[in-house]
Design a protein around this motif. Sequence first.
Motif, PDB file in Angstrom:
ATOM      1  N   GLU A  69       1.170  12.185  -5.086  1.00 40.18           N
ATOM      2  CA  GLU A  69       1.346  10.969  -5.876  1.00 40.18           C
ATOM      3  C   GLU A  69       2.521  10.112  -5.402  1.00 40.18           C
ATOM      4  OE1 GLU A  69      -0.348   9.413  -8.105  1.00 40.18           O
ATOM      5  OE2 GLU A  69      -1.953  10.859  -8.451  1.00 40.18           O
ATOM      6  N   ILE A  70       3.424  10.687  -4.623  1.00 37.58           N
ATOM      7  CA  ILE A  70       4.548   9.877  -4.116  1.00 37.58           C
ATOM      8  C   ILE A  70       4.166   9.127  -2.838  1.00 37.58           C
ATOM      9  CG2 ILE A  70       6.372  11.285  -5.138  1.00 37.58           C
ATOM     10  CD1 ILE A  70       5.603  11.620  -1.444  1.00 37.58           C
ATOM     11  N   THR A  71       2.989   9.395  -2.290  1.00 33.78           N
ATOM     12  CA  THR A  71       2.582   8.773  -1.028  1.00 33.78           C
ATOM     13  C   THR A  71       2.391   7.268  -1.213  1.00 33.78           C
ATOM     14  OG1 THR A  71       1.394  10.820  -0.514  1.00 33.78           O
ATOM     15  CG2 THR A  71       0.940   8.907   0.879  1.00 33.78           C
ATOM     16  N   ASP A  72       3.018   6.496  -0.318  1.00 37.65           N
ATOM     17  CA  ASP A  72       2.891   5.041  -0.356  1.00 37.65           C
ATOM     18  C   ASP A  72       3.124   4.524   1.067  1.00 37.65           C
ATOM     19  OD1 ASP A  72       2.475   2.513  -1.362  1.00 37.65           O
ATOM     20  OD2 ASP A  72       4.002   2.663  -2.924  1.00 37.65           O
ATOM     21  N   TYR A  73       2.907   3.239   1.271  1.00 39.68           N
ATOM     22  CA  TYR A  73       2.923   2.688   2.619  1.00 39.68           C
ATOM     23  C   TYR A  73       4.260   2.867   3.331  1.00 39.68           C
ATOM     24  CZ  TYR A  73       5.656  -1.346   1.032  1.00 39.68           C
ATOM     25  OH  TYR A  73       6.654  -2.148   0.537  1.00 39.68           O
TER      26      TYR A  73
ATOM     27  N   ILE B 211      -2.876  15.457   6.342  1.00 38.28           N
ATOM     28  CA  ILE B 211      -2.636  14.362   7.292  1.00 38.28           C
ATOM     29  C   ILE B 211      -3.647  13.231   7.075  1.00 38.28           C
ATOM     30  CG2 ILE B 211      -2.738  13.735   9.741  1.00 38.28           C
ATOM     31  CD1 ILE B 211      -1.646  16.623  10.286  1.00 38.28           C
ATOM     32  N   THR B 212      -4.914  13.605   6.906  1.00 32.84           N
ATOM     33  CA  THR B 212      -5.963  12.597   6.702  1.00 32.84           C
ATOM     34  C   THR B 212      -5.662  11.719   5.500  1.00 32.84           C
ATOM     35  OG1 THR B 212      -7.651  14.010   7.713  1.00 32.84           O
ATOM     36  CG2 THR B 212      -8.427  12.253   6.253  1.00 32.84           C
ATOM     37  N   PHE B 213      -5.230  12.342   4.400  1.00 35.48           N
ATOM     38  CA  PHE B 213      -4.919  11.569   3.199  1.00 35.48           C
ATOM     39  C   PHE B 213      -3.657  10.731   3.406  1.00 35.48           C
ATOM     40  CE2 PHE B 213      -2.919  10.748  -0.844  1.00 35.48           C
ATOM     41  CZ  PHE B 213      -3.973  10.363  -1.657  1.00 35.48           C
ATOM     42  N   ALA B 214      -2.614  11.357   3.915  1.00 39.65           N
ATOM     43  CA  ALA B 214      -1.334  10.660   4.074  1.00 39.65           C
ATOM     44  C   ALA B 214      -1.475   9.421   4.944  1.00 39.65           C
ATOM     45  CB  ALA B 214      -0.298  11.612   4.650  1.00 39.65           C
ATOM     46  N   GLN B 215      -2.248   9.537   6.014  1.00 34.83           N
ATOM     47  CA  GLN B 215      -2.391   8.400   6.933  1.00 34.83           C
ATOM     48  C   GLN B 215      -3.190   7.248   6.335  1.00 34.83           C
ATOM     49  OE1 GLN B 215      -3.947  10.392  10.456  1.00 34.83           O
ATOM     50  NE2 GLN B 215      -1.900  10.521  11.355  1.00 34.83           N
ATOM     51  N   LYS B 216      -3.954   7.509   5.275  1.00 38.94           N
ATOM     52  CA  LYS B 216      -4.678   6.437   4.598  1.00 38.94           C
ATOM     53  C   LYS B 216      -3.737   5.521   3.823  1.00 38.94           C
ATOM     54  CE  LYS B 216      -9.122   8.770   3.768  1.00 38.94           C
ATOM     55  NZ  LYS B 216     -10.032   9.304   2.703  1.00 38.94           N
ATOM     56  N   PHE B 217      -2.632   6.097   3.326  1.00 35.85           N
ATOM     57  CA  PHE B 217      -1.795   5.348   2.387  1.00 35.85           C
ATOM     58  C   PHE B 217      -0.357   5.132   2.863  1.00 35.85           C
ATOM     59  CE2 PHE B 217      -5.175   7.351  -0.097  1.00 35.85           C
ATOM     60  CZ  PHE B 217      -5.725   6.236  -0.711  1.00 35.85           C
TER      61      PHE B 217
END
Length: 324
Positions: A233-237, A258-264
């Motif tokens: 939930e802390i993941t952001d651009y 990695i797949t999720f993190a790189q989306k956001f």
Amino acid sequence: MKIEHVNQIAAAVNAVKATSVKNFYFVACGGSMASLATGDYFLNREISIPSRVYTSNEFVHVNPNGLGEGSVVILRSHSGTTPETVEAARFAREKGAVTIAVSMEVESPLCKEAEYTVHYNYKDGSDVIDGETGVYYSLIFGILNAVAPNEKYERVIKQLNQLENLFETNKKNTYDQAFQFGSDYKRDKLIYTMGSGAYYHQAYSFTSCLLMEMLWIHSNAIHTGEYFHGPFEITDYDVPLLIIKGEGPTRSLDERAITFAQKFSKKVEVVDVAELDFTGIDEDLKEYFGPAVAGAVLRQYADGLAEHTGHPLSVRRYMWKMDY
């Protein structure tokens, strides 16, 4: 390997071999605890004898119910002076456990308190095989071979001779990437690190010892298997994430994160262990050498940050400067 190290390791391994081992405990603080935790991972992967990692002070205060005769307690302190670890060695020995101290200083309080000492060389021109990684791996795989003989463990010990080349080659191959990371992230005040399996301990060490202790950069080590259970939930651009993509059975956990993190996030740095050079290492042994090689590479990432932030890794605010 120097004869003194060979003899020390042999004495410790023989002590374990002569014991009806019921459990193992790995006890240390900070980076030393992260280092020992790799051994705990290997034991859990290979044998059915239970093992557990404790931070030293907790080990003494918790007083594990299983601690006693038949326990093997492996402790580590770089200087051998960490008070909590020295006390843990005394405590474990009084309980009747086999105690093995791993340290740079053979005459240190920790080594004097433990029954067996495994000493490594540090910054004295010695080869890596006589350094902390080579000596510790020799101890762990010697113990594995003593309690559950397997030619695989013998091959690990033989191929430790490749460590120095592996460290130097991979540091050279990742130098530009690591120092570019330092340039790109030099103004970030927070960098999260992620990993799984044995590599989670590398993420923890990078977070706690290199980013927070040495560089004063806020951080937290997140297990990639736990990323989707709150931390994502802390993941952001603009949120920096350094993710170790491991070599071994938990790699799929890292790939998912990695797949999720790189989306956001536009600030995801991936250290892919499978892309590192493992020349001279058998395919089925890469899982064991990967954490050590990744550790050498990650240290270079810290060097890159130190270079570009102008904050030397040796600077401390509180450590060694006051009572605490």
